[in-house]
Design an enzyme around this catalytic site. Structure first.
Site, mmCIF file in Angstrom:
data_model
loop_
_atom_site.group_PDB
_atom_site.id
_atom_site.type_symbol
_atom_site.label_atom_id
_atom_site.label_comp_id
_atom_site.label_asym_id
_atom_site.label_seq_id
_atom_site.Cartn_x
_atom_site.Cartn_y
_atom_site.Cartn_z
ATOM 1 C CB SER A 49 7.185 -4.730 -4.897
ATOM 2 O OG SER A 49 8.459 -4.755 -4.534
ATOM 3 C CG HIS A 98 9.723 -0.223 -3.791
ATOM 4 N ND1 HIS A 98 9.762 -0.785 -5.078
ATOM 5 C CD2 HIS A 98 9.112 -0.818 -3.002
ATOM 6 C CE1 HIS A 98 9.589 -2.044 -4.719
ATOM 7 N NE2 HIS A 98 8.950 -2.122 -3.873
#
Ligand code: GTR
Length: 418
Positions: A256, A399
């Site tokens: 990320s 995610h």
């Protein structure tokens, strides 16, 4: 208060000079699609590896510094290391775990605490290197691992008033599954990103404290993602001296915001033989000129996280057509080294399909090195690794960084680092 640069030791570092002729963001021409990675600012088409390396690649590095991540700080003059502990019988005796304190500047500068896990009997081992979100102690229950004293995000495990605590030990072991990686024959080296720069805006702390934080801040001042990338480079300064690690087989990895970091770190330091930005999205391997309405836009990221990028990047606002590059150019800077973009179907915020477009648009730079098919013709199906030099993988789910993701990184490394 204005911090004095000399007293903070900043004069010990030199930065790359930015040419004076770079226009302000709003004065740049509009380009609707990805700018041609092989065309220089003056329109010259690059056709050879030599011209790429001598002209276009340095130009792109300058553009990325000036308009996006801020200036790339030079290597500090001195990097020293001290082993804090070593356990040669970690991971059921299969590996060695140690933590090394790396000092890389004047005494008041931050230090990096690098946690290193190495498979026993495999030296020198290929090694995954990268920053972690909440501290080394969160990745293993081993009680010798240091607990960070810097500010940590409240979202970290058992964090109390932005301080890490012993209760957080091992709570995020799945994100960097040290034992699994060691058992697959690879080493891992990781540090808390906040060692270098805590992830919050405006506070004079971390490496930011060595820069002019209050007045006359240059529009291309080194931003947080750049500092994190620079921290990865300092980890490498040590790793290349470590006999248990193979300096020629280092892969940089991050998730990320730290995936954005991994890509930038790989682009600016070719000691990384493989680059793995995981779910890196906008500001990483996700395009700024995004066609995905569900993906994070530049305007949004620079509003939510103004400290990640320099002020020039924020200035583009909604008009990403004025950015004189797109993220395919950052991937292209890595050529000919393999780059693997890994994603998840439910993580549209990170723009998985856009990342495949970015890889495809980076391919011309790889072709200059003689790889005639550096990227797959189309996005691979879910769960299937496309292991070209510009590799791609998408799985089901959300995610996150999981042990299964690490199986994909090691599979890719098996191809490119063996
Ligand atoms: C989000 C941000 C993303 C990504 C993510 C993360 O809030 O919008 O760009 O970096 O955080 O780091 O987990």
């Amino acid at each position: 208060m204005r911090l004095s640069l000399a007293s903070l030791g900043i004069l010990a570092m030199t930065t790359v000079a930015i040419p004076a002729d770079l226009p302000a963001p709003d004065k740049l021409p509009s380009v609707a699609e990805f700018p041609d990675v092989l065309a220089t600012r003056d329109g010259t088409k690059i056709t050879t590896k030599k011209d790429w390396e001598e002209r276009r690649r340095p130009e792109l590095k300058e553009l990325f510094q000036h308009y996006m991540y801020g200036r790339f700080p030079a290597k500090p003059t001195k990097v020293t290391a001290k082993v804090l502990f070593e356990d040669t019988k970690a991971f059921d005796g299969k590996g060695t775990l140690r933590e090394v304190e790396i000092t890389f500047g004047p005494p008041e500068w931050p230090k990096i605490y690098l946690l290193i896990a190495v498979p026993n009997g495999k030296a020198p081992a290929a090694c995954f290197v990268g920053p972690n979100f909440h501290g080394n102690h969160a990745l293993t229950a081993h009680d010798k691992v240091r607990i960070p004293t810097e500010w940590v995000p409240a979202s970290g495990p058992n964090v109390v008033k932005n301080k890490a605590t012993a209760e957080g030990r091992g709570k995020q072991a799945d994100t960097w599954p040290l034992q699994q990686v060691v058992e697959s024959g690879y080493a891992v080296a990781t540090f808390y990103c906040g060692d270098i720069q805590p992830d919050r805006d405006g506070v004079p702390e971390g490496m930011r404290k060595t820069m002019p934080v209050y007045k006359n801040v240059p529009l291309d001042e080194t931003a947080t993602v750049m500092w994190w990338a620079w921290g990865c480079h300092r980890a490498v300064d040590f790793l290349v001296t470590d006999k248990s690690i193979d300096a020629k087989r280092l892969a940089v990895v991050g998730h990320s915001r730290l995936g954005k970091t991994a890509l930038l770190a790989g682009a600016f330091d070719d000691r990384f033989a493989v680059v793995i930005p995981h779910q890196s999205g906008c500001g990483g391997a996700g395009p700024s000129r995004s066609k995905n309405p569900k993906a994070e836009p530049v305007k949004r990221i620079t509003t939510s996280f103004p400290h990640w990028f320099c002020a020039n990047f924020t200035a583009f606002g909604d008009d990403t057509t004025k950015i004189p590059f797109d993220q395919h150019a950052l991937v292209a800077i890595c050529a000919p080294r393999p780059v693997l973009c890994t994603n998840a179907e439910e993580d549209q915020w990170a723009n998985p399909a856009g990342q495949f477009d970015v890889l495809t648009a980076a391919a011309p730079a790889y072709k200059l090195y003689g790889d005639t098919k550096p990227v797959a013709a189309k996005m691979p199906e879910t769960g299937k690794l496309s292991d070209e030099r510009l590799g791609y993988f998408i799985r089901t789910g959300k995610h996150s960084m999981t042990p299964d993701d690490w199986k994909v990184y090691t599979q890719f490394a098996d191809k490119w680092l063996k």
